[in-house]
Design an enzyme around this catalytic site. Structure first.
Site, short mmCIF file in Angstrom:
data_model
loop_
_atom_site.label_atom_id
_atom_site.label_comp_id
_atom_site.label_asym_id
_atom_site.label_seq_id
_atom_site.Cartn_x
_atom_site.Cartn_y
_atom_site.Cartn_z
N ARG A 1 22.72 2.48 -2.89
CA ARG A 1 21.97 1.69 -2.76
C ARG A 1 22.02 0.69 -4.44
O ARG A 1 21.27 1.85 -5.28
CB ARG A 1 20.48 1.22 -2.30
CG ARG A 1 20.93 1.52 -0.51
CD ARG A 1 21.49 0.50 -0.16
NE ARG A 1 21.18 0.42 1.51
CZ ARG A 1 22.27 0.91 2.42
NH1 ARG A 1 23.46 1.14 1.59
NH2 ARG A 1 22.07 0.68 3.67
N HIS B 1 31.44 -1.58 -2.16
CA HIS B 1 30.72 -0.84 -0.87
C HIS B 1 31.05 -0.16 0.53
O HIS B 1 31.38 -0.11 1.78
CB HIS B 1 29.09 -1.07 0.35
CG HIS B 1 28.56 -1.08 0.66
ND1 HIS B 1 27.46 -1.38 0.22
CD2 HIS B 1 27.99 -0.49 1.20
CE1 HIS B 1 26.25 -1.01 0.85
NE2 HIS B 1 26.90 0.51 1.29
#
Length: 310
Positions: free
Chosen positions: A225, A273
């Site tokens: 993250r 991502h």
């Protein structure tokens, strides 16, 4: 069965594979996007980064399944009732994560960015390869995905160590745990791979002080993250040479804003991502099993401990 499953992931354009798999495994159950469902019929949600307010429209929601390993976006929000949350942990996600980490680590281990820059200059530039066993790789996080990635990197003959909050054992990997062990772990990681879940304890875990603990010129790979690394501090470390290179798949704000200085940095590789993405082919069976267990009142697999954040 008269209930339905709402699917929400804006990065996935075609969800027919998910719909077909659910229809085969749970006859009579419909999986579709919110606009194609009667909100009253929705008992289950299969989501990734659902926006605020999304869950409030489903009064009969019973269970949320996250389309990935990280569930930080589902915690501490006022539009999600107190109900179980499960995450996916399928084999394909482990493989894709390990493949991405292996690519990123070997790209640095074999000095590929140096040759990429030499090519842009039109220069034949030789750098003698470093023996793999002299390259120290630190895997920050030894959970479901991190442990598998660490084992794959170790198989290449690199010197691999792992850090986790609590003791973990991974074959071929030297493991340490606890915050007291973190400074030495960072100081001995030429290539640092971040695979931690985001929790209050890990948010900005890698701040300017801890980035300064890395060997000068260390490479950083973040597939966890974005908020685990203090982004402005990372930009400063990349500009100063304290961090030599970075491969970043995740960011504090996604999509990465157009004005982020990271876009223009020659020593940064940016991907959107995608290091580990759930696919219907491998994960639908787990979703079906989770719903069957819930309907039968049986213990759920991969249920999130909200207090721990993962």
């Amino acid at each position: 069965m008269s209930y339905s499953i709402v699917f929400r992931d804006t990065t996935m354009k075609d969800i027919s594979g998910w719909a077909d798999a659910v229809a085969a495994g749970l006859p009579g159950v419909t999986l579709a996007r919110a606009d194609d469902l009667d909100p009253e019929t929705v008992h289950y949600a299969l989501v990734f980064n659902a926006p605020h307010g999304f869950f409030a429209q489903f009064p009969n929601l019973k269970l949320v399944i996250n389309l990935g390993a990280g569930v930080d976006a589902l915690l501490a929000r006022d539009d999600l009732p107190d109900l179980p949350i499960c995450r996916l942990a399928d084999t394909n996600m482990k493989r894709t994560m390990a493949g991405y980490v292996l690519f990123a680590v070997l790209r640095y281990a074999r000095d590929i960015p140096v040759f990429e820059r030499a090519q842009r200059r039109g220069e034949w530039y030789y750098v003698h390869p470093t023996d793999p066993d002299r390259i120290r790789v630190g895997i920050l996080g030894l959970g479901h995905l991190g442990a598998h990635a660490a084992a794959e990197v170790a198989r290449q003959g690199l010197q691999v160590q792992g850090w986790s909050r609590t003791p973990k054992e991974v074959p071929g990997v030297r493991s340490v745990h606890g915050l007291d062990a973190l400074p030495d772990f960072l100081a001995t990681s030429d290539i640092l791979v971040v695979v931690l879940p985001q929790t209050p304890e890990t948010t900005h875990l890698l701040d300017a002080k801890r980035l300064a603990m890395l060997p000068r010129g260390a490479k950083v790979i973040n597939v966890a993250r974005g908020a685990i690394i203090d982004e402005p501090a990372l930009v400063d470390a990349l500009a100063s040479g304290q961090v030599g290179e970075a491969t970043l798949d995740v960011f504090e704000t996604e999509p990465l804003p157009a004005d982020s200085p990271l876009w223009a940095m020659e020593n940064v590789l940016i991907t959107p991502h995608l290091a580990s993405v759930a696919s219907a082919t491998s994960a639908a069976e787990q979703v079906i099993d989770t719903i069957r267990r819930f309907e039968a009142g049986e213990p759920l697999t991969n249920q999130i401990d909200v207090a721990r954040g993962y």
